[in-house]
Write an enzyme that holds these catalytic residues in place. Structure first.
Site, PDB file in Angstrom:
ATOM      1  CB  ALA A 200      16.176 -34.481 -34.090  1.00  0.00           C
ATOM      2  CB  CYS A 326      18.587 -25.934 -19.238  1.00  0.00           C
ATOM      3  SG  CYS A 326      18.413 -26.440 -21.004  1.00  0.00           S
TER       4      CYS A 326
HETATM    5  N1  PLP Z   1      22.070 -25.271 -27.269  1.00  0.00           N
HETATM    6  C1  PLP Z   1      20.800 -24.523 -27.387  1.00  0.00           C
HETATM    7  C2  PLP Z   1      20.989 -23.163 -27.817  1.00  0.00           C
HETATM    8  C3  PLP Z   1      19.680 -25.048 -26.932  1.00  0.00           C
HETATM    9  O1  PLP Z   1      18.516 -24.217 -26.859  1.00  0.00           O
HETATM   10  C4  PLP Z   1      19.487 -26.120 -26.342  1.00  0.00           C
HETATM   11  C5  PLP Z   1      18.210 -26.854 -25.817  1.00  0.00           C
HETATM   12  O2  PLP Z   1      17.421 -26.103 -25.278  1.00  0.00           O
HETATM   13  C6  PLP Z   1      20.683 -27.154 -26.387  1.00  0.00           C
HETATM   14  C7  PLP Z   1      21.856 -26.359 -26.700  1.00  0.00           C
HETATM   15  C8  PLP Z   1      20.724 -28.533 -25.969  1.00  0.00           C
HETATM   16  O3  PLP Z   1      20.211 -29.278 -26.757  1.00  0.00           O
HETATM   17  P1  PLP Z   1      19.614 -30.771 -26.348  1.00  0.00           P
HETATM   18  O4  PLP Z   1      18.272 -30.660 -25.649  1.00  0.00           O
HETATM   19  O5  PLP Z   1      19.255 -31.543 -27.756  1.00  0.00           O
HETATM   20  O6  PLP Z   1      20.709 -31.424 -25.693  1.00  0.00           O
END
Ligand code: PLP
Length: 389
Positions: A200, A326
Site C-alpha cells: 500500500a 533497503c
Molecule cells: N518488492 C519491491 C519491488 C519493492 O520495491 C519493495 C519495497 O521497496 C518491496 C518488495 C518491499 O515492500 P514493503 O516495503 O511493503 O515491505
C-alpha cells in the site's frame, strides 16, 4: 526550505483522502472484525469493501486477495508458501538476478532448506529473456518468480510472455508487482500470473499493509503465519483494519487517476531524462528506454559518487536515492546495476529520481539546475576525474 521529494519508489506520502477514510477506524469504528457484535461486523464490512477495491485494481476476485503486512511479507509468503506446499512434487525455483531482496533473500533461505534456485541474468537494459525462462524449466520446477517492474531502474519485464510459458508448462508463476500496482495497468489475467505481491505505501496508502493475490484453484499455499482463522486461514492475526481500509481507498483513487497520471508523469520523466543527458556530460540512462515505469529516472553520472550527490542534493532540499531504500546506508553497489553489466564505479555513481503525484514541472526544472551545479562542484574535486586526466 521547500523540499522536493523524488523518491516515490521508496515510499509515497499518504493521500489526504486515504487518511480521512482511515481515521474513523482508529476511533469510532475500532472493532475487531472477528467479533460478532455490530462494532466487529462494521469493521469486517470495511475490510471486505477494501478487499473488493484492491481486487478491482488488478482485475481479480475479492476472495483471491489475502491482506499482509506489506510487499516483503507477500513475497515471503508466495515463495515459502508454494515451496512447502509443493516439496513432494519438486524443489526447483526460477527467479531473476534483479529481484528485490524480499525475493532474493527468501530464495537464499529456501536454498538452505533443500530447494534449488536458478537466477536468470538480464540484458543491459534489465530485461529478462522469456526464452531463458522456458529453457530453465525442468520437471522439478515448482515456481517461477519474476518482478513486474524493477524498483531501481524501472524496467518493465515481459510478464505476459513468461506467463504463457509457465501456464503451458504447468508451473506456478509469481510476480512482485509492488512498483506497478496503482501505477501502470496490472491485470492478473492479461499477465497470466498465479500470485502477485502488492504494497500500500507505494501507492499513496499507509505503510505496513499489503496483499498477496492467489489465483483460485491453484492449490493451497502453506500459511506463513499461524494462529487465528483470519483471511480464510491463509494469514493469521487480527487484521490491520485502518491500514486495510486505507489500502482500499488508495486502490480506488489509483484506478481513477491512473490514465491521467501515467501521461503526466511520463512527460515529466522524459523532460528530466533529456535535460540531464543534454546538460550534464558523461551521463547515461540506466534501464530500458521505452519499457520503463512512467516515474523512473535512473542515471549514471561518471566521476562522482552517488552518495555524495544524494547528500549534496539533500542539502538543497531534494530527496533522491542511489539505489533501493533497503540498501541505503550500506556502500554495496546495487546488485541490479551490476547484473545489467555496469562496473562497480558506474553503479556507485548512479542516481535514481522517482516522481509522484504532486511533483510539478517547476520542481523538475529546479532539480535539473541543482543537479548540474552539484555535479560540476563534485567533479571539480573528484579524484576519479583527476585520475582520468
Ligand atoms: N518488492 C519491491 C519491488 C519493492 O520495491 C519493495 C519495497 O521497496 C518491496 C518488495 C518491499 O515492500 P514493503 O516495503 O511493503 O515491505
Amino acid at each position: 526550505m521547500e523540499r522536493i521529494y523524488l523518491d516515490h519508489a521508496a515510499t509515497t506520502p499518504v493521500h489526504p483522502d486515504v487518511l480521512k477514510t482511515m481515521i474513523p477506524y482508529f476511533t469510532d469504528n475500532f472493532g475487531n472484525p472477528s467479533t460478532i457484535y455490530s462494532y466487529g461486523q462494521e469493521a469486517k464490512a470495511a475490510v471486505e469493501d477494501a478487499r473488493a477495491s484492491v481486487a478491482a485494481l488488478i482485475n481479480a476476485e475479492p476472495e483471491e486477495i489475502v491482506f499482509t503486512s506489506g510487499g516483503t511479507e507477500s513475497d515471503n509468503f508466495a515463495l515459502e508458501g508454494v515451496a512447502y506446499a509443493n516439496e513432494k512434487r519438486g524443489n526447483h525455483i526460477i527467479t531473476s538476478a534483479v529481484e528485490h531482496h524480499a525475493v532474493l533473500e527468501t530464495c537464499k533461505f529456501l536454498e538452505k532448506r533443500g530447494f534449488y534456485v536458478t537466477r536468470l541474468p538480464v540484458d543491459s537494459s534489465g530485461l529478462i529473456d522469456p526464452d531463458a525462462v522456458k529453457k530453465a524449466i525442468t520437471p522439478k520446477t515448482i515456481l517461477v518468480s519474476v518482478m513486474h517492474a524493477n524498483n531501481e531502474v524501472g524496467t518493465i519485464e515481459p510478464i505476459a510472455e513468461i506467463g504463457k510459458i509457465t501456464r503451458e508448462a504447468g508451473v506456478l508463476f509469481h510476480t512482485d508487482a509492488v512498483q506497478t500496482t496503482g501505477h501502470i495497468p496490472t491485470d492478473v489475467h492479461e499477465l497470466e500470473v498465479d500470485l502477485l505481491s502488492m504494497s500500500a505505501h507505494k501507492l499513496y496508502g499507509p505503510k505496513g499493509v499489503g496483499a498477496l493475490y492467489i489465483r483460485k484453484g491453484k492449490g493451497r499455499l502453506v500459511p506463513f503465519m499461524h494462529g487465528g482463522e483470519q483471511e480464510k486461514r491463509r494469514r493469521a492475526g487480527t487484521e490491520n483494519v485502518p491500514g486495510i481500509v486505507g489500502f482500499g481507498k488508495a486502490a480506488e483513487i489509483a484506478r481513477e487517476e491512473m490514465p491521467k497520471e501515467v501521461k503526466r508523469l511520463t512527460a515529466l520523466r522524459d523532460r528530466l531524462i533529456s535535460c540531464i543527458l543534454e546538460r550534464i556530460g558523461n551521463t547515461r540512462l540506466n534501464g530500458h528506454p521505452v519499457r520503463r515505469l512512467p516515474n523512473n529516472t535512473n542515471i549514471t553520472i561518471d566521476f562522482v559518487e552517488g552518495e555524495s550527490m544524494c547528500l549534496s542534493l539533500d542539502m538543497e532540499g531534494i530527496c533522491a536515492s542511489t539505489g533501493s531504500a533497503c540498501s541505503s546506508g550500506s556502500l554495496e553497489a546495487s546488485h541490479v546495476l551490476l547484473a545489467m553489466g555496469l562496473r562497480h564505479e558506474q553503479a556507485h555513481g548512479s542516481l535514481r529520481f522517482t516522481l509522484g503525484k504532486w511533483n510539478t514541472e517547476d520542481e523538475i526544472e529546479q532539480v535539473i539546475t541543482a543537479l548540474s551545479s552539484t555535479v560540476a562542484r563534485l567533479r571539480s574535486m573528484s579524484p576519479l576525474l583527476k585520475n582520468k586526466s
